[in-house]
Design an enzyme around this catalytic site. Structure first.
Site, mmCIF file in Angstrom:
data_model
loop_
_atom_site.group_PDB
_atom_site.id
_atom_site.type_symbol
_atom_site.label_atom_id
_atom_site.label_comp_id
_atom_site.label_asym_id
_atom_site.label_seq_id
_atom_site.Cartn_x
_atom_site.Cartn_y
_atom_site.Cartn_z
ATOM 1 N N GLY A 1 0.826 -1.211 0.000
ATOM 2 C CA GLY A 1 0.000 0.000 0.000
ATOM 3 C C GLY A 1 0.855 1.254 0.000
ATOM 4 C CB THR B 1 -4.089 -2.130 0.855
ATOM 5 O OG1 THR B 1 -4.997 -1.764 1.916
ATOM 6 C CG2 THR B 1 -4.241 -1.132 -0.260
ATOM 7 C CB ILE B 2 -8.485 -5.321 2.538
ATOM 8 C CG1 ILE B 2 -8.216 -4.699 3.911
ATOM 9 C CG2 ILE B 2 -7.916 -6.722 2.434
ATOM 10 C CD1 ILE B 2 -9.063 -5.315 5.011
ATOM 11 C CG ASP B 3 -7.560 -0.216 4.273
ATOM 12 O OD1 ASP B 3 -8.330 -1.098 4.706
ATOM 13 O OD2 ASP B 3 -6.674 0.304 4.980
ATOM 14 N NE ARG C 1 -29.659 -6.889 6.800
ATOM 15 C CZ ARG C 1 -30.010 -5.671 7.215
ATOM 16 N NH1 ARG C 1 -31.089 -5.509 7.945
ATOM 17 N NH2 ARG C 1 -29.280 -4.616 6.913
ATOM 18 N N GLY D 1 -10.534 -0.007 7.885
ATOM 19 C CA GLY D 1 -10.486 1.241 7.131
ATOM 20 C C GLY D 1 -10.132 2.378 8.075
ATOM 21 C CG HIS E 1 -6.320 -8.407 11.933
ATOM 22 N ND1 HIS E 1 -6.575 -7.641 13.048
ATOM 23 C CD2 HIS E 1 -5.273 -7.825 11.304
ATOM 24 C CE1 HIS E 1 -5.699 -6.639 13.106
ATOM 25 N NE2 HIS E 1 -4.901 -6.728 12.061
HETATM 26 O O1 F6P Z 1 -4.337 -3.304 5.601
HETATM 27 C C1 F6P Z 1 -4.868 -2.072 5.986
HETATM 28 C C2 F6P Z 1 -5.482 -2.230 7.319
HETATM 29 O O2 F6P Z 1 -6.247 -3.356 7.224
HETATM 30 C C3 F6P Z 1 -6.307 -1.110 7.909
HETATM 31 O O3 F6P Z 1 -7.625 -1.039 7.452
HETATM 32 C C4 F6P Z 1 -6.224 -1.415 9.365
HETATM 33 O O4 F6P Z 1 -6.476 -0.297 10.135
HETATM 34 C C5 F6P Z 1 -4.813 -1.889 9.490
HETATM 35 O O5 F6P Z 1 -4.481 -2.474 8.277
HETATM 36 C C6 F6P Z 1 -4.550 -2.837 10.614
HETATM 37 O O6 F6P Z 1 -3.192 -3.124 10.627
HETATM 38 P P1 F6P Z 1 -2.459 -4.147 11.599
HETATM 39 O O7 F6P Z 1 -2.584 -5.486 10.976
HETATM 40 O O8 F6P Z 1 -1.060 -3.692 11.647
HETATM 41 O O9 F6P Z 1 -3.187 -4.100 12.900
#
Ligand code: F6P
Length: 328
Positions: free
Chosen positions: A106, A130-132, A159, A175, A258
């Site tokens: 990212g 990146t998933i974001d 739901r 995010g 995660h």
């Molecule tokens: O990959 C980006 C992200 O998923 C963000 O959305 C999130 O805040 C962050 O990584 C979390 O990171 P880490 O795995 O270091 O806690």
């Protein structure tokens, strides 16, 4: 194709995302296809500093297209942010005969690549992973589509139970700085309200909207909250607020965490990773560097890495309007 480049190093850096393995596979096999060597660098820039390298051929990446995570592992290297760290990394690359880099990651990972290029003139190409989905110069980053599907699947389940118990759920999704997951998964899962970092909805409007939902006959509601939303209250703080001020709501919280980053990549992410991986290597072989490969209007395009780092990926305002309409 130019003959200047003889060995490409590939690494994954920052938060992992589904599709990174498919991208590694594409990079390794495109190198093999063009008869150049490829070296896998473990643990991102940290592995570069420690010389944690492995030569990879087409058979090193068998059966990984369908796997989440990254076989090369990932890291957010603090040492690479220092000139000494980057010097060590450069010495290791030169010793291993690596003359160009493909960085899958990212914004932070691209910033590191850019710095490295400025200091050592080392050719770098970025693949957005990146998933974001918060990278300028591409409509989709690797893993975003998979994460959306994961989030929607889970909210569908929430739901079911929310509806059985007439409850209000605050569901927190990833995010930190970007609301793409919250907004798109929120619409996909039929959320009543969506809170994102790009817009300050305000607590009063949220309360008002949920009251209206109830008055209109809805017995349960789902509010999707991006980690970095602007109301400035966590999902648990919002629950406390509702518990104290609106006891008519039976509130529960779900933090997805995660799990959103794992799992088998969707077909979309696998195809995207394959297209971007091929383009990344071929761009280097054509003698170009300092670009990010991305997807715009279903075309694989190049964006200068500096622009990709500095540019801001925008939230589609029309999606906010759509969400407001379809959630009444
Ligand atoms: O990959 C980006 C992200 O998923 C963000 O959305 C999130 O805040 C962050 O990584 C979390 O990171 P880490 O795995 O270091 O806690």
């Amino acid at each position: 194709m130019s003959v200047n480049i003889t060995k490409i190093g590939v690494l994954t850096s920052g938060g992992d995302s589904p599709g990174m393995n498919a991208a590694i596979r594409a990079v390794v096999r495109t190198c093999a296809f063009h008869n150049i060597e490829c070296t896998g660098i473990y643990r991102g820039y940290q592995g570069m500093i420690e010389g944690d390298f492995e030569i990879m051929g087409p058979r090193s990446v068998n059966n990984i297209i369908n796997k989440g995570g990254t076989i090369l592992k990932s890291a957010r290297s603090k040492e690479f942010m220092t000139p000494e760290g980057r010097k060590k990394a450069h010495e290791n690359l030169v010793a291993a005969g690596i003359d160009a880099l493909v960085v899958i990651g990212g914004n932070g990972s691209f910033t590191g690549g850019l710095l490295f290029n400025k200091e050592y003139g080392f050719p770098v190409i970025g693949i957005p992973g990146t998933i974001d989905n918060d990278i300028y110069g591409t409509s989709f980053t690797l893993g975003y589509d998979t994460a959306l599907n994961t989030v929607v699947e889970v909210i569908d389940k929430i739901r079911d139970t929310a509806s059985s118990h007439n409850r209000l759920f605050f569901v927190e999704v990833m995010g930190r700085d970007a609301g793409h997951i919250a907004l798109n998964a929120g619409i996909g899962a039929g959320a009543e309200e969506i809170l994102i970092p790009e817009e300050d909805m305000g607590l009063d409007r949220l309360v008002d909207s949920l009251k209206k939902s109830k008055a209109s006959g809805k017995s349960s509601s789902i509010v999707v909250i991006a980690e970095g939303d602007r109301i400035g209250k966590s999902a648990f703080e919002l629950k406390d607020y509702f518990d104290q001020n609106m006891p008519e709501y039976d509130v529960r919280v779900s933090i997805l965490g995660h799990m959103q980053r794992g799992g088998a990549p969707s077909c979309f992410d696998r195809v995207l990773a394959s297209r971007l991986g091929v383009k990344a290597v071929e761009t280097l072989l054509e003698g170009n560097s300092n670009y990010m490969v991305g997807l715009l209007k279903d075309e694989v395009v190049l964006t200068p890495l500096e622009q990709a780092v500095k540019g801001k990926s925008q939230i589609d305002q029309e999606l906010i309007r759509v969400s407001d309409i379809v959630s009444i």
